[in-house]
Design a protein around this motif. Sequence first.
Motif, PDB file in Angstrom:
ATOM      1  N   GLY A 175       0.817  -1.206   0.000  1.00 33.08           N
ATOM      2  CA  GLY A 175       0.000   0.000   0.000  1.00 33.08           C
ATOM      3  C   GLY A 175       0.849   1.253   0.000  1.00 33.08           C
ATOM      4  N   ARG A 176       0.181   2.401  -0.102  1.00 35.73           N
ATOM      5  CA  ARG A 176       0.890   3.678  -0.026  1.00 35.73           C
ATOM      6  C   ARG A 176       1.207   3.995   1.438  1.00 35.73           C
ATOM      7  NH1 ARG A 176      -1.826   7.903  -0.886  1.00 35.73           N
ATOM      8  NH2 ARG A 176      -3.926   6.987  -0.755  1.00 35.73           N
ATOM      9  N   SER A 177       2.261   4.745   1.654  1.00 31.27           N
ATOM     10  CA  SER A 177       2.614   5.213   2.993  1.00 31.27           C
ATOM     11  C   SER A 177       3.434   6.476   2.852  1.00 31.27           C
ATOM     12  CB  SER A 177       3.397   4.147   3.770  1.00 31.27           C
ATOM     13  OG  SER A 177       4.628   3.865   3.126  1.00 31.27           O
ATOM     14  N   SER A 178       3.633   7.162   3.961  1.00 28.94           N
ATOM     15  CA  SER A 178       4.352   8.433   3.932  1.00 28.94           C
ATOM     16  C   SER A 178       5.512   8.393   4.911  1.00 28.94           C
ATOM     17  CB  SER A 178       3.402   9.580   4.298  1.00 28.94           C
ATOM     18  OG  SER A 178       4.118  10.758   4.598  1.00 28.94           O
ATOM     19  N   ASP A 179       6.744   8.452   4.378  1.00 27.96           N
ATOM     20  CA  ASP A 179       7.908   8.550   5.253  1.00 27.96           C
ATOM     21  C   ASP A 179       7.849   9.810   6.099  1.00 27.96           C
ATOM     22  OD1 ASP A 179       9.025   6.171   4.420  1.00 27.96           O
ATOM     23  OD2 ASP A 179      10.291   7.098   2.884  1.00 27.96           O
ATOM     24  N   GLU A 180       7.278  10.867   5.553  1.00 23.14           N
ATOM     25  CA  GLU A 180       7.174  12.123   6.291  1.00 23.14           C
ATOM     26  C   GLU A 180       6.297  11.941   7.539  1.00 23.14           C
ATOM     27  OE1 GLU A 180       5.532  16.709   5.631  1.00 23.14           O
ATOM     28  OE2 GLU A 180       5.824  15.364   3.914  1.00 23.14           O
ATOM     29  N   ASP A 181       5.176  11.218   7.381  1.00 23.07           N
ATOM     30  CA  ASP A 181       4.309  10.962   8.534  1.00 23.07           C
ATOM     31  C   ASP A 181       5.049  10.173   9.609  1.00 23.07           C
ATOM     32  OD1 ASP A 181       2.173  12.225   7.325  1.00 23.07           O
ATOM     33  OD2 ASP A 181       1.112  10.375   6.808  1.00 23.07           O
ATOM     34  N   ILE A 182       5.738   9.117   9.185  1.00 28.44           N
ATOM     35  CA  ILE A 182       6.416   8.251  10.148  1.00 28.44           C
ATOM     36  C   ILE A 182       7.542   9.005  10.845  1.00 28.44           C
ATOM     37  CG2 ILE A 182       7.837   6.178  10.384  1.00 28.44           C
ATOM     38  CD1 ILE A 182       6.172   4.954   8.095  1.00 28.44           C
ATOM     39  N   ASP A 183       8.331   9.750  10.090  1.00 25.65           N
ATOM     40  CA  ASP A 183       9.440  10.494  10.692  1.00 25.65           C
ATOM     41  C   ASP A 183       8.929  11.564  11.654  1.00 25.65           C
ATOM     42  OD1 ASP A 183      11.254   8.984   9.281  1.00 25.65           O
ATOM     43  OD2 ASP A 183      11.499  10.448   7.665  1.00 25.65           O
ATOM     44  N   GLY A 185       6.130  11.447  13.354  1.00 31.96           N
ATOM     45  CA  GLY A 185       5.645  10.763  14.544  1.00 31.96           C
ATOM     46  C   GLY A 185       6.772  10.331  15.463  1.00 31.96           C
ATOM     47  N   LEU A 186       7.858   9.812  14.890  1.00 28.38           N
ATOM     48  CA  LEU A 186       9.007   9.415  15.696  1.00 28.38           C
ATOM     49  C   LEU A 186       9.637  10.613  16.395  1.00 28.38           C
ATOM     50  CD1 LEU A 186      10.664   6.851  13.253  1.00 28.38           C
ATOM     51  CD2 LEU A 186       9.487   6.326  15.401  1.00 28.38           C
ATOM     52  N   ALA A 187       9.647  11.754  15.719  1.00 33.34           N
ATOM     53  CA  ALA A 187      10.216  12.959  16.330  1.00 33.34           C
ATOM     54  C   ALA A 187       9.377  13.406  17.527  1.00 33.34           C
ATOM     55  CB  ALA A 187      10.305  14.079  15.294  1.00 33.34           C
ATOM     56  N   ILE A 188       8.063  13.328  17.386  1.00 35.40           N
ATOM     57  CA  ILE A 188       7.198  13.684  18.518  1.00 35.40           C
ATOM     58  C   ILE A 188       7.413  12.708  19.669  1.00 35.40           C
ATOM     59  CG2 ILE A 188       4.786  13.766  19.296  1.00 35.40           C
ATOM     60  CD1 ILE A 188       4.115  14.917  16.513  1.00 35.40           C
ATOM     61  N   HIS A 189       7.477  11.436  19.340  1.00 35.52           N
ATOM     62  CA  HIS A 189       7.734  10.414  20.357  1.00 35.52           C
ATOM     63  C   HIS A 189       8.996  10.757  21.151  1.00 35.52           C
ATOM     64  CE1 HIS A 189       8.257   6.358  22.078  1.00 35.52           C
ATOM     65  NE2 HIS A 189       9.496   6.391  21.620  1.00 35.52           N
ATOM     66  N   ASP A 190      10.083  11.052  20.460  1.00 35.84           N
ATOM     67  CA  ASP A 190      11.341  11.359  21.133  1.00 35.84           C
ATOM     68  C   ASP A 190      11.253  12.649  21.935  1.00 35.84           C
ATOM     69  OD1 ASP A 190      12.649   9.067  20.244  1.00 35.84           O
ATOM     70  OD2 ASP A 190      13.386  10.029  18.423  1.00 35.84           O
ATOM     71  N   SER A 191      10.455  13.607  21.459  1.00 37.20           N
ATOM     72  CA  SER A 191      10.336  14.874  22.184  1.00 37.20           C
ATOM     73  C   SER A 191       9.625  14.712  23.526  1.00 37.20           C
ATOM     74  CB  SER A 191       9.571  15.900  21.335  1.00 37.20           C
ATOM     75  OG  SER A 191       8.174  15.618  21.308  1.00 37.20           O
ATOM     76  N   LEU A 192       8.886  13.620  23.691  1.00 41.18           N
ATOM     77  CA  LEU A 192       8.151  13.375  24.928  1.00 41.18           C
ATOM     78  C   LEU A 192       8.942  12.529  25.913  1.00 41.18           C
ATOM     79  CD1 LEU A 192       4.632  12.667  23.372  1.00 41.18           C
ATOM     80  CD2 LEU A 192       5.434  14.787  24.436  1.00 41.18           C
ATOM     81  N   TYR A 193      10.151  12.144  25.540  1.00 32.88           N
ATOM     82  CA  TYR A 193      10.970  11.324  26.434  1.00 32.88           C
ATOM     83  C   TYR A 193      11.556  12.183  27.545  1.00 32.88           C
ATOM     84  CZ  TYR A 193      14.350   7.860  28.025  1.00 32.88           C
ATOM     85  OH  TYR A 193      15.061   6.972  28.787  1.00 32.88           O
TER      86      TYR A 193
END
Length: 630
Positions: A175-183, A185-193
């Motif tokens: 299927g289609r996906s977006s590297d921009e979305d995933i990256d 999301g990971l950045a937000i995840h790390d910002s909450l650490y």
Amino acid sequence: MLLPPLDHGLSPCTGLTREHWCAYADHLLRSAHHFGTPDHANIHLPGANSRYGPRSDSLEAFARTFLLASFRIAGDPATTGWIADWYAAGLDAGTNPANPDRWPTPGELGQAKVEAASLAVGLALTRDVLWDKLPERVQEQLIAWFETVIGEEYPPINWVWFQIVVETFLASVGGRSSDEDIDAGLAIHDSLYRGGGWFADGPERAYDHYVGWAFQVYPQLWALMAPNDPRVVARKALDGDRLADYLDDAAYLVGANGAPLIQGRSLIYRFAAAAPFWVGELSGHTRLAPGMARRAASGMLDYFARHGSITDDGLLSIGWHGEFPGMKQAYSGAGSPYWAAKGMLGLALPADHRVWTSVESPLPVEVADTQRLITAPGWHVDGTVADGVVRIRNHATDHAVVGALVADSPLYARIGYSTHTFPDLSPESLDNAVVFEDSAGRLTHRTGFEYLGSFAEGGVQVGASRFTAHWIDPDPDAGPDHGSGVAGTATPGPSVTVVSATRGAVELRWVRVSSASAGAALRLGGWPVDSSSSVDSTVRAVPGFGLSLDTSGTFVRTGAHPMGWELTIPWVGTSGTAYDGDYAAVVLLAGDGGASPDTGVAFVAGEDGGRFVFPDGASVALARLARFDA
């Protein structure tokens, strides 16, 4: 409910074997299926709807039970064909555009973004058994349904993982996906650490079970979904170390009764708190003995099963023990409690995995008295082996930012939480409180408090916070309950510094008041317990110290609460206006075999302004406590 006979040979702590876990899972699945539509797309469980309505709630019930089903299928593919067949039909009907009862897409309904993640994780775990055997038409329907998450906005909290895992699954099936979305999301995840394995669920200081069942579980499931993704490879050690660090703390937050710490929102997910222990074994990123991980998880399932969390109809109700509608939050529907499925993740591990073949080993609180400082949430933990109670004193966790003047969130802003007591759900309360009562009987709040730090010395753990006590007139148009304190018009009161010095079951609560309000009486409240509880809650002034706490009482709230029928909270306070100066009380929570209710703390005058001496001789200098207010 019929279960296999207990075999204590491998499970001396709980008696729960993998066979028992499978039986519980199958019972929950079959019971929920009774409420499924003929095409299996929707499960209309009895009970109240969430704010999103029945279409959302029936999808939620399907998706969350499917997550449980996927664990069963992954761990026992040869014996679970009935489960795979049931959900295969629902996956077809739910995503068929021609079906008038199809599911709302994540692009149409925000809550569907959450449920899409459970579907994606479940399909990834069972790919060879379920996804690969679906007709091409059904696969295309599912891909089109999942693809509506691409480019969507997600709240910058644990929700970012729902987009990450869905788009990762899409990429794995063409299927289609977006590297921009995933990256992003990971950045937000790390910002909450926030360090030490701990995440805050957003910009507020919201530390709760989402740390484990979201921020720690999803990175490991994501890694299983795409083991060769360069992002997974680059993060493997980082995310693994964070999980292991978190589990080191989490083991100290489970009581000998099997209950997890009773704190934070979404507690109706109950034994979902077991999920991080299982994912540590699934991923290999754990320092805990497999027997201890199993003991923690089995203890939770056993605790809730014994206390009525599964109804006579085989359903999970909204509540803690049995059903308690007062625990319903705005996003809660009848299918919501089935996120307890996360706590059954261990079923995805085969019967010969070490976590199932190892003998259960005891929790820290079952071995000895425990003390532990957990820096990020500002908790100091005291567990007592005699009664199995784990307590935290809280001086940094609050579902608000520093300086916010809103009502206290009962599940975040109290000074203490435990594995044996449920917080009083009224925002205005004496529960583990330092509050002021005005002439109208209104109590102040502490939300917005500032964490002043913590230390351990001579066997005593100490933590402190400072706040402006404030009265709140609630806003009648306040938004839906998602765990934060209610907004309203604030009237500032005195400035307060609170220090908790603890030794096992005993807390010395030292309070310094400044800018006192005329006519405002001080109240120091203890632990909330049911009148029939086996744990004892007492509060008494420290004789010979500071300003007088010359009155006392017991608050009683009659009527059902999550752990009983009559809530009692002891307190001490001033009979009139509280003046500027220092106050101190002993706050005790002890169960059968624990500390005596007569246990006290003595103040001994001398150097450094004197010392507070605990019953076993451990002590802390007044000057060390007062330094927080310097």
